[in-house]
Design a protein around this motif. Structure first.
Motif, PDB file in Angstrom:
ATOM      1  N   TRP A  46       0.843  -1.200   0.000  1.00  0.00           N
ATOM      2  CA  TRP A  46       0.000   0.000   0.000  1.00  0.00           C
ATOM      3  C   TRP A  46       0.879   1.251   0.000  1.00  0.00           C
ATOM      4  N   ASP A  47       0.622   2.142  -0.961  1.00  0.00           N
ATOM      5  CA  ASP A  47       1.330   3.411  -1.057  1.00  0.00           C
ATOM      6  C   ASP A  47       0.441   4.484  -0.431  1.00  0.00           C
ATOM      7  N   SER A  48       0.789   4.912   0.785  1.00  0.00           N
ATOM      8  CA  SER A  48      -0.064   5.863   1.501  1.00  0.00           C
ATOM      9  C   SER A  48      -0.021   7.251   0.889  1.00  0.00           C
ATOM     10  N   THR A  49       1.017   7.561   0.122  1.00  0.00           N
ATOM     11  CA  THR A  49       1.117   8.891  -0.490  1.00  0.00           C
ATOM     12  C   THR A  49       0.114   9.044  -1.626  1.00  0.00           C
ATOM     13  N   SER A  50       0.139   8.101  -2.546  1.00  0.00           N
ATOM     14  CA  SER A  50      -0.783   8.161  -3.683  1.00  0.00           C
ATOM     15  C   SER A  50      -2.109   7.478  -3.389  1.00  0.00           C
ATOM     16  N   ARG A  51      -2.180   6.771  -2.234  1.00  0.00           N
ATOM     17  CA  ARG A  51      -3.376   6.028  -1.843  1.00  0.00           C
ATOM     18  C   ARG A  51      -3.762   5.015  -2.918  1.00  0.00           C
ATOM     19  N   LYS A  52      -2.736   4.330  -3.404  1.00  0.00           N
ATOM     20  CA  LYS A  52      -2.935   3.276  -4.390  1.00  0.00           C
ATOM     21  C   LYS A  52      -2.148   2.040  -3.967  1.00  0.00           C
ATOM     22  N   TRP A  53      -2.445   0.914  -4.592  1.00  0.00           N
ATOM     23  CA  TRP A  53      -1.715  -0.329  -4.340  1.00  0.00           C
ATOM     24  C   TRP A  53      -0.570  -0.438  -5.341  1.00  0.00           C
ATOM     25  N   LYS A  54       0.610  -0.697  -4.825  1.00  0.00           N
ATOM     26  CA  LYS A  54       1.794  -0.831  -5.669  1.00  0.00           C
ATOM     27  C   LYS A  54       2.066  -2.313  -5.916  1.00  0.00           C
ATOM     28  N   LEU A  55       2.230  -2.667  -7.183  1.00  0.00           N
ATOM     29  CA  LEU A  55       2.465  -4.056  -7.574  1.00  0.00           C
ATOM     30  C   LEU A  55       3.869  -4.199  -8.152  1.00  0.00           C
ATOM     31  N   GLU A  56       4.532  -5.298  -7.827  1.00  0.00           N
ATOM     32  CA  GLU A  56       5.867  -5.596  -8.350  1.00  0.00           C
ATOM     33  C   GLU A  56       5.814  -6.909  -9.132  1.00  0.00           C
ATOM     34  N   PHE A  57       6.486  -6.893 -10.279  1.00  0.00           N
ATOM     35  CA  PHE A  57       6.540  -8.069 -11.162  1.00  0.00           C
ATOM     36  C   PHE A  57       5.122  -8.546 -11.481  1.00  0.00           C
ATOM     37  N   ALA A  58       4.381  -7.623 -12.094  1.00  0.00           N
ATOM     38  CA  ALA A  58       2.974  -7.887 -12.384  1.00  0.00           C
ATOM     39  C   ALA A  58       2.775  -8.224 -13.853  1.00  0.00           C
ATOM     40  N   SER A  59       1.784  -9.025 -14.113  1.00  0.00           N
ATOM     41  CA  SER A  59       1.371  -9.338 -15.483  1.00  0.00           C
ATOM     42  C   SER A  59      -0.139  -9.228 -15.549  1.00  0.00           C
ATOM     43  N   GLU A  60      -0.637  -8.623 -16.638  1.00  0.00           N
ATOM     44  CA  GLU A  60      -2.074  -8.485 -16.800  1.00  0.00           C
ATOM     45  C   GLU A  60      -2.494  -9.028 -18.158  1.00  0.00           C
ATOM     46  N   ARG A  61      -3.620  -9.722 -18.123  1.00  0.00           N
ATOM     47  CA  ARG A  61      -4.165 -10.322 -19.338  1.00  0.00           C
ATOM     48  C   ARG A  61      -5.563  -9.759 -19.569  1.00  0.00           C
ATOM     49  N   THR A  62      -5.794  -9.305 -20.780  1.00  0.00           N
ATOM     50  CA  THR A  62      -7.113  -8.840 -21.189  1.00  0.00           C
ATOM     51  C   THR A  62      -7.662  -9.831 -22.202  1.00  0.00           C
ATOM     52  N   ILE A  63      -8.816 -10.387 -21.912  1.00  0.00           N
ATOM     53  CA  ILE A  63      -9.384 -11.454 -22.735  1.00  0.00           C
ATOM     54  C   ILE A  63     -10.633 -10.941 -23.410  1.00  0.00           C
ATOM     55  N   ASN A  64     -10.665 -11.058 -24.721  1.00  0.00           N
ATOM     56  CA  ASN A  64     -11.815 -10.638 -25.514  1.00  0.00           C
ATOM     57  C   ASN A  64     -12.172 -11.774 -26.469  1.00  0.00           C
ATOM     58  N   GLY A  65     -13.033 -12.660 -26.012  1.00  0.00           N
ATOM     59  CA  GLY A  65     -13.371 -13.830 -26.815  1.00  0.00           C
ATOM     60  C   GLY A  65     -12.171 -14.739 -26.943  1.00  0.00           C
ATOM     61  N   LEU A  66     -11.721 -14.970 -28.179  1.00  0.00           N
ATOM     62  CA  LEU A  66     -10.555 -15.814 -28.420  1.00  0.00           C
ATOM     63  C   LEU A  66      -9.258 -15.008 -28.448  1.00  0.00           C
ATOM     64  N   LYS A  67      -9.366 -13.685 -28.331  1.00  0.00           N
ATOM     65  CA  LYS A  67      -8.183 -12.832 -28.361  1.00  0.00           C
ATOM     66  C   LYS A  67      -7.726 -12.529 -26.935  1.00  0.00           C
ATOM     67  N   GLU A  68      -6.425 -12.585 -26.724  1.00  0.00           N
ATOM     68  CA  GLU A  68      -5.865 -12.355 -25.397  1.00  0.00           C
ATOM     69  C   GLU A  68      -4.634 -11.477 -25.528  1.00  0.00           C
ATOM     70  N   THR A  69      -4.575 -10.439 -24.664  1.00  0.00           N
ATOM     71  CA  THR A  69      -3.457  -9.504 -24.673  1.00  0.00           C
ATOM     72  C   THR A  69      -2.710  -9.608 -23.341  1.00  0.00           C
ATOM     73  N   LEU A  70      -1.396  -9.778 -23.402  1.00  0.00           N
ATOM     74  CA  LEU A  70      -0.564  -9.921 -22.209  1.00  0.00           C
ATOM     75  C   LEU A  70       0.358  -8.718 -22.087  1.00  0.00           C
ATOM     76  N   THR A  71       0.379  -8.118 -20.895  1.00  0.00           N
ATOM     77  CA  THR A  71       1.273  -6.998 -20.616  1.00  0.00           C
ATOM     78  C   THR A  71       2.010  -7.292 -19.309  1.00  0.00           C
ATOM     79  N   VAL A  72       3.336  -7.058 -19.322  1.00  0.00           N
ATOM     80  CA  VAL A  72       4.161  -7.337 -18.141  1.00  0.00           C
ATOM     81  C   VAL A  72       4.717  -6.017 -17.606  1.00  0.00           C
ATOM     82  N   HIS A  73       4.673  -5.849 -16.270  1.00  0.00           N
ATOM     83  CA  HIS A  73       5.178  -4.640 -15.610  1.00  0.00           C
ATOM     84  C   HIS A  73       6.134  -5.059 -14.496  1.00  0.00           C
ATOM     85  N   ASN A  74       7.272  -4.362 -14.426  1.00  0.00           N
ATOM     86  CA  ASN A  74       8.146  -4.564 -13.268  1.00  0.00           C
ATOM     87  C   ASN A  74       7.549  -3.905 -12.023  1.00  0.00           C
TER      88      ASN A  74
END
Length: 359
Positions: A196-224
């Motif tokens: 938890w980042d109390s300054t920005s009042r947001k959750w900080k993630l490390e070594f994160a990956s996000e997938r967006t799924i739209n039917g048979l299409k899938e998008t992968l994004t990786v964040h340090n």
């Protein structure tokens, strides 16, 4: 309201206020003797303690014993009237017993309304002051236990899971967030570490990956490193003791709506507290009626016998309330029913006593 009604009502109000003041003085003195060492260890002045603690403690203890002390007050002054044969004189003049009870009804609804309003707003704010002081100066809160595999719903279509979370340091690991549309997962984010980042009042993630799924299409994004904003504060992951007592009724209602949306469990204790605030005000009316009926008859034992009966009935009421609360929080009893069972039982007792009372 006639002159005799105002006479009885003044006796009612005066006796109750006198009894309540004695109760509060005794309660404060006992509490001071228990906590005097804590006050002295922190070099707290009496003025500071009063303004930051007893200003919250006094409404708390007054509301807690309000129905029972109003019950005993009614028995005390009514039995005095009966002992002096004033009630016999009133009834002999042609006043019906139902008409005789009018000032009791007025007083009951007056004090019941005061207790209802206090339970909704005043007492919760007082409890907030009291518990804040106790946590800081009397008994420091223990460290919260770490959470494992904690899953909750933060809105109507978003679910999050903490594989591990330490509330004391506000960080954890194995974070997962999913968004669901219908029966299908349309978004999935995973992170090895979360904090938890109390300054920005947001959750900080490390070594994160996000997938967006739209039917048979899938998008992968990786964040340090990345941050996300979700409607979840770290304080909501910690279960506070007696938290429900420090929330006003509007706050309690909003909290229950949010937790129901998240699929939280163990909410019965919050529902019992919400319903109890109204049932306690109704209990004032019922107990006043019972007290007036049982103490209006002149008996050989005088006030002592009436007070003994009142104490027994008070103890029985507390017993009923405790049993119903336990069944609601530990078993499957409906919280609304649990909060109102004592009132149903004692309302039946009040009607039975009324029809059997000599008129």
């Amino acid at each position: 309201m006639k002159k005799i009604d105002w006479y009885i009502l003044r006796k009612f109000i005066g006796t109750f206020i006198y009894s309540l003041m004695i109760l509060l003085v005794i309660s404060v003195v006992i509490d001071i003797t228990e906590k005097i060492d804590d006050f002295m260890n922190h070099n707290l002045s009496f003025g500071f303690v009063f303004m930051n603690y007893y200003i919250g403690f006094i409404p708390h203890i007054a509301a807690l014993l309000f129905p029972l002390f109003i019950f005993i007050s009614v028995i005390f002054f009514t039995s005095k009237l009966a002992y002096k044969t004033e009630i016999i004189a009133i009834l002999s003049s042609g006043v019906s017993f139902r008409r005789f009870l009018r000032p009791y009804w007025v007083g009951a609804f007056l004090f019941g309304g005061i207790l209802w309003a206090a339970n909704q707003w005043v007492v919760p704010n007082a409890n907030r002051i009291r518990t804040s002081f106790e946590n800081k100066y009397v008994s420091a809160p223990k460290e919260a236990a770490a959470l494992k595999d904690k899953t909750m719903r933060v809105d109507s279509f978003t679910y999050i899971t903490f594989g591990y979370y330490d509330p004391n340091f506000k960080n954890g690991s194995d974070f997962v967030m999913k968004r669901v549309k219908g029966q299908q997962v349309i978004y999935n984010m995973r992170a090895e570490r979360v904090s938890w980042d109390s300054t920005s009042r947001k959750w900080k993630l490390e070594f994160a990956s996000e997938r967006t799924i739209n039917g048979l299409k899938e998008t992968l994004t990786v964040h340090n490193d990345t941050t996300i904003k979700i409607p979840l504060h770290p304080s909501e992951l910690v279960e506070e003791k007696n938290k429900q007592e420090a929330m006003t009724t509007p706050e309690l209602t909003r909290y229950l709506e949010r937790e129901e949306l998240r699929g939280a469990e163990g909410l019965n204790v919050y529902y019992v507290e919400k319903y109890r605030r109204t049932s306690a005000a109704v209990a004032v009316v019922i107990l006043v009626l019972i007290g007036a009926i049982i103490s209006s008859k002149k008996v050989r034992g005088g006030s002592g016998l009436h007070l003994a009966i009142g104490i027994v009935i008070s103890a029985t009421y507390i017993l009923f309330m405790q049993f119903s609360t336990v069944f609601a929080t530990k078993a499957n009893l409906d919280p609304l029913l649990a909060a109102w069972i004592p009132n149903f039982v004692f309302a039946a007792l009040a009607f039975w006593l009324y029809f059997r009372a000599p008129k």
